[in-house]
Scaffold this active site. Structure first.
Site, short mmCIF file in Angstrom:
data_model
loop_
_atom_site.label_atom_id
_atom_site.label_comp_id
_atom_site.label_asym_id
_atom_site.label_seq_id
_atom_site.Cartn_x
_atom_site.Cartn_y
_atom_site.Cartn_z
N ALA A 127 6.68 -22.79 7.58
CA ALA A 127 5.45 -23.40 6.92
C ALA A 127 5.02 -24.55 7.66
O ALA A 127 5.47 -25.15 8.56
CB ALA A 127 5.91 -24.18 5.88
N ASN A 128 3.62 -24.46 8.10
CA ASN A 128 2.63 -25.36 8.84
C ASN A 128 2.78 -24.93 10.43
O ASN A 128 2.57 -25.66 11.21
CB ASN A 128 3.26 -26.87 8.80
CG ASN A 128 2.73 -27.28 7.37
OD1 ASN A 128 1.83 -26.93 7.02
ND2 ASN A 128 3.70 -28.18 6.90
N GLY A 150 -3.46 -14.50 4.42
CA GLY A 150 -2.40 -14.96 3.23
C GLY A 150 -3.25 -15.56 2.19
O GLY A 150 -4.25 -15.20 1.85
N ASP A 152 -4.29 -19.05 -0.65
CA ASP A 152 -5.33 -20.49 -0.41
C ASP A 152 -4.32 -21.37 0.37
O ASP A 152 -4.81 -22.34 1.34
CB ASP A 152 -5.30 -20.72 -1.73
CG ASP A 152 -6.38 -20.13 -2.34
OD1 ASP A 152 -6.98 -19.18 -1.94
OD2 ASP A 152 -6.45 -20.37 -3.75
N GLY A 194 -2.38 -13.41 -0.57
CA GLY A 194 -1.59 -14.48 -1.32
C GLY A 194 -1.42 -14.01 -2.80
O GLY A 194 -1.72 -13.09 -3.21
N SER A 195 -1.41 -15.23 -3.40
CA SER A 195 -1.04 -15.05 -4.74
C SER A 195 -2.42 -15.26 -6.00
O SER A 195 -2.31 -14.45 -6.83
CB SER A 195 -0.02 -16.09 -5.50
OG SER A 195 1.18 -15.94 -4.72
N ARG A 259 8.93 -19.39 -6.74
CA ARG A 259 8.23 -18.40 -5.63
C ARG A 259 8.82 -16.98 -5.52
O ARG A 259 8.15 -16.20 -5.14
CB ARG A 259 8.39 -19.11 -4.31
CG ARG A 259 7.24 -18.69 -3.35
CD ARG A 259 7.04 -19.93 -2.32
NE ARG A 259 5.85 -20.73 -2.48
CZ ARG A 259 4.85 -20.12 -2.31
NH1 ARG A 259 4.62 -18.84 -1.80
NH2 ARG A 259 3.44 -20.79 -2.44
N ASP A 465 -5.64 -27.25 -3.58
CA ASP A 465 -5.80 -25.76 -3.13
C ASP A 465 -4.47 -25.13 -2.84
O ASP A 465 -4.07 -24.43 -2.17
CB ASP A 465 -6.17 -25.78 -1.68
CG ASP A 465 -7.87 -26.21 -1.75
OD1 ASP A 465 -8.17 -26.66 -2.72
OD2 ASP A 465 -8.33 -26.22 -0.51
C1 LIG Z 1 -3.93 -18.69 -22.11
C2 LIG Z 1 -4.85 -18.16 -20.97
C3 LIG Z 1 -4.95 -18.91 -20.06
C4 LIG Z 1 -5.85 -18.41 -18.77
C5 LIG Z 1 -6.06 -19.55 -17.90
C6 LIG Z 1 -6.49 -19.03 -16.51
C7 LIG Z 1 -6.91 -20.13 -15.72
C8 LIG Z 1 -6.89 -19.86 -14.44
C9 LIG Z 1 -7.46 -20.61 -13.53
C10 LIG Z 1 -7.05 -20.38 -12.07
C11 LIG Z 1 -7.76 -21.42 -11.20
C12 LIG Z 1 -7.13 -21.06 -9.86
C13 LIG Z 1 -7.62 -22.21 -8.83
C14 LIG Z 1 -6.95 -21.99 -7.77
C15 LIG Z 1 -5.81 -22.43 -7.10
C16 LIG Z 1 -5.24 -22.12 -5.92
O1 LIG Z 1 -5.58 -22.68 -4.95
C17 LIG Z 1 -3.69 -22.20 -6.19
C18 LIG Z 1 -2.83 -21.65 -5.02
O2 LIG Z 1 -3.17 -20.22 -4.65
P1 LIG Z 1 -2.27 -19.18 -3.81
O3 LIG Z 1 -2.01 -20.18 -2.24
O4 LIG Z 1 -3.07 -18.17 -3.42
O5 LIG Z 1 -0.96 -19.01 -4.31
N1 LIG Z 1 -3.06 -21.37 -7.33
C19 LIG Z 1 -2.79 -22.07 -8.44
O6 LIG Z 1 -2.70 -23.26 -8.49
C20 LIG Z 1 -2.62 -21.31 -9.61
C21 LIG Z 1 -2.92 -21.65 -10.77
C22 LIG Z 1 -2.66 -20.69 -12.04
C23 LIG Z 1 -2.99 -21.22 -13.35
C24 LIG Z 1 -2.30 -20.51 -14.35
N1 LIG Z 2 6.38 -18.09 7.83
C1 LIG Z 2 6.43 -18.92 6.95
N2 LIG Z 2 7.47 -19.27 6.14
C2 LIG Z 2 7.51 -19.99 5.04
N3 LIG Z 2 6.67 -20.48 4.75
C3 LIG Z 2 5.32 -20.07 5.14
C4 LIG Z 2 5.16 -19.55 6.39
N4 LIG Z 2 3.84 -19.48 6.79
C5 LIG Z 2 3.17 -20.22 5.92
N5 LIG Z 2 4.05 -20.69 5.15
C6 LIG Z 2 3.57 -21.47 3.79
O1 LIG Z 2 3.57 -20.69 2.81
C7 LIG Z 2 2.74 -21.21 1.55
C8 LIG Z 2 2.05 -19.81 0.64
O2 LIG Z 2 1.31 -19.62 1.55
P1 LIG Z 2 0.12 -18.46 0.91
O3 LIG Z 2 -0.36 -17.91 2.14
O4 LIG Z 2 -0.71 -19.41 0.38
O5 LIG Z 2 0.92 -17.65 -0.23
P2 LIG Z 2 0.75 -17.89 -1.90
O6 LIG Z 2 -0.64 -17.32 -2.24
O7 LIG Z 2 1.68 -16.81 -2.43
O8 LIG Z 2 0.97 -19.43 -2.26
C9 LIG Z 2 2.01 -22.29 2.19
O9 LIG Z 2 2.41 -23.54 1.81
C10 LIG Z 2 2.24 -22.11 3.82
O10 LIG Z 2 2.06 -23.15 4.54
#
Ligand SMILES: CCCCCCCCCCCCC/C=C/[C@@H](O)[C@H](COP(=O)(O)O)NC(=O)CCCCC
Ligand SMILES: Nc1ncnc2c1ncn2[C@@H]1O[C@H](COP(=O)(O)OP(=O)(O)O)[C@@H](O)[C@H]1O
Ligand SMILES: [Ca+2]
Length: 500
Positions: A127-128, A150, A152, A194-195, A259, A465
């Site tokens: 990470a980072n 990846g 966010d 990403g997720s 995770r 984020d």
């Molecule tokens: C009962 C029905 C509930 C439905 C609620 C759905 C609401 C979803 C809103 C999601 C907003 C997302 C804003 C984005 C956040 C992302 O930056 C953050 C990290 O993303 P990543 O690094 O790709 O994993 N994601 C979240 O914080 C997940 C929020 C999920 C909440 C259910």
């Molecule tokens: N090689 C690595 N090993 C572990 N964590 C990492 C690596 N590269 C980046 N990260 C970290 O992984 C986290 C999640 O990354 P991201 O790409 O947003 O995936 P997700 O959407 O599943 O959360 C971030 O905090 C990032 O800093």
């Protein structure tokens, strides 16, 4: 017809290169001796904002004419200076479903190669890694852009590295919230792996790696607002999408422990935090975006070539220029302290949405009318309410109904906001609170590890984020159009798409 700006590449055909025999078929069907053929690769629009790389082969009897076509197309592509030639690519192998490397190798690298783009690829090891590489090592002058593969969190690393580097190179103090930051020159491309992939989804309209690769290849450019987050005079983080305290902060904190589950961790933590139903007390102050056009409850959406972003962006730079000419110390927000408004209360969620935050879980997003590059963020306050009402609010993230049309939800378009949890408030503020509520309660800071008492914990964390912020009292300021993406905003559906 296809605009030249949406051509991916042109390729000369050699008969033996065609495995499927299609080029031979063209020759045969035309019944003549074709000297040569060439194939044009171009962007084709599919449903739901997806792009594909389509191709068409032209056979030509006159070899010289064929050559002329190929060289003219290549010349046209070369004169387009917005197309990147050399990219620095960071891949997070641990994000999302852990398929980032595979996605890049299978879907993106071949397209970059066809478009003649050279790449320097770094698979992160911790990470980072990407952030620190950008801060100190990367030879940025060699590249036309940075690509992150990846989610966010990975994008967040890239902007932290790039913004840090730009400010430090220009002697700007990052710890001072009043500083006007310098825009970064390199554009950033996001290959979603990403997720949540909210930043990609909200700027392109889909989270599809091929679509994102094509936006990079054709050299799109989309400015983006960035919020700086400070605690007193200490810089904490930057944010471009969601800054969420309460519900979204708690979901993130809980989900980090899961995770290993991949993207499904958010669903489980979401349900858990919904049932837990914590509320938090504190003070929110904000500076309304008085002079900006547009409101959070407009029916109009931020779309490709958005007029609201253009107007508000130009107006802000004009004002900044005027202040500079008048010799003001700092161009800052050009608003007086008297404009600040304050709200004290008990909140289930405090959300700053600098863009719609649309994502596959919520196709309209947390603030459907928010703009990508207008210099504002939408501050959404969800006051303490019943579980049933909170569910109504959450469900509106997934339906067409107005999520702000509820008496416990309010939304303000702002340039800055601050939050102070109640346990950090000054004595005079606390006294004011007590007098307002008319009760002499002793405020107790009960921790989340003490559920038996049935009280609410004193504080949550900020979801910035998708990264957890350790400080709860924060000062947030929007920096208009600080970075640029290889994107063009969400396009209005075309006639062809409607028919498809
Ligand atoms: C009962 C029905 C509930 C439905 C609620 C759905 C609401 C979803 C809103 C999601 C907003 C997302 C804003 C984005 C956040 C992302 O930056 C953050 C990290 O993303 P990543 O690094 O790709 O994993 N994601 C979240 O914080 C997940 C929020 C999920 C909440 C259910
Ligand atoms: N090689 C690595 N090993 C572990 N964590 C990492 C690596 N590269 C980046 N990260 C970290 O992984 C986290 C999640 O990354 P991201 O790409 O947003 O995936 P997700 O959407 O599943 O959360 C971030 O905090 C990032 O800093
Ligand atoms: Ca904005």
């Amino acid at each position: 017809s296809v605009p030249v700006s949406e051509l991916v590449a042109v390729r000369e055909e050699e008969e033996e290169n065609r495995d499927d025999g299609s080029w031979k078929k063209i020759k045969e069907s035309e019944g003549q001796d074709c000297g040569q053929a060439f194939t044009v690769l171009y962007v084709e629009r599919c449903q739901r904002h997806r792009w594909r790389c389509a191709e068409v082969t032209f056979a030509c009897a006159d070899e010289a004419l064929c050559q002329l076509w190929v060289s003219s197309i290549r010349e046209q592509l070369a004169t387009n200076t917005s197309r990147p030639e050399h990219l620095l690519v960071y891949i997070n192998p641990c994000g999302g479903k852990r398929k980032a490397e595979h996605i890049y190798e299978l879907k993106v690298a071949p397209l970059f190669a066809r478009a003649g783009i050279r790449t320097h690829v770094i698979v992160t090891e911790y990470a980072n890694h990407a952030r620190d590489h950008l801060k100190t090592e990367a030879e940025l002058k060699k590249f036309d852009g940075v690509v992150c593969v990846g989610g966010d969190g990975m994008f967040s690393e890239i902007i932290h590295g790039l913004i840090w580097r730009t400010q430090i190179d220009n002697g700007i103090d990052l710890n001072c919230p009043e500083e006007t930051l310098l825009p970064c020159s390199l554009r950033i491309g996001i290959i979603p792996a990403g997720s949540t992939d909210c930043i990609c989804f909200a700027t392109v309209g889909t989270n599809d790696p091929v679509t994102s690769a094509l936006h990079i290849i054709v050299g799109d450019s989309q400015p983006l607002d960035v919020c700086s987050v400070h605690h007193n005079s200490l810089f904490l983080r930057y944010s471009v999408s969601l800054l969420g305290y309460g519900f979204y902060g708690d979901v993130l904190t809980d989900s980090e422990r899961k995770r290993w589950m991949g993207p499904a961790r958010y669903d489980l933590s979401g349900v858990k935090m919904f049932l837990t139903h914590h509320y938090y007390e504190g003070t929110v102050s904000y500076l309304p975006a008085r002079d900006a056009i547009g409101t959070p409850r407009d029916a109009a959406r931020c779309r490709s070539g958005c007029a609201v972003c253009k107007h508000n962006g130009e107006k802000l730079s004009e004002t900044a220029e005027r202040y500079k000419m008048d010799g003001a110390l700092d161009s800052g927000d050009h608003e007086s302290d008297s404009e600040w408004r304050t709200i004290r209360g008990k909140f289930l969620a405090i959300n700053g949405a600098s863009m719609s935050c649309a994502c596959p879980r919520s196709p309209k997003g947390l603030s459907p009318a928010a703009h990508l590059a207008d210099g504002t963020t939408d501050l959404i306050l969800v006051r303490k309410c019943s579980r049933f009402d909170f569910l109504r609010h959450l469900l509106r993230h997934t339906s067409k109904d107005d999520q702000f049309d509820l008496n416990f939800v309010e939304v303000h378009r702002v340039r800055r906001f601050r939050f102070t949890p109640r346990h950090c408030q000054s004595d005079s503020d606390l006294e004011l609170d007590l007098r307002e509520s008319g009760k002499r309660q002793i405020f107790s800071q009960i921790c989340r590890d003490h559920p038996a008492c049935g009280c609410t914990p004193a504080y949550s964390s900020w979801n910035c984020d998708g990264e957890i912020l350790t400080h709860t009292a924060i000062d947030v300021r929007v920096h208009c159009q600080l970075i640029k993406l290889f994107a063009r905003g969400i396009e209005e559906p075309t006639v062809f798409e409607d028919l498809a």
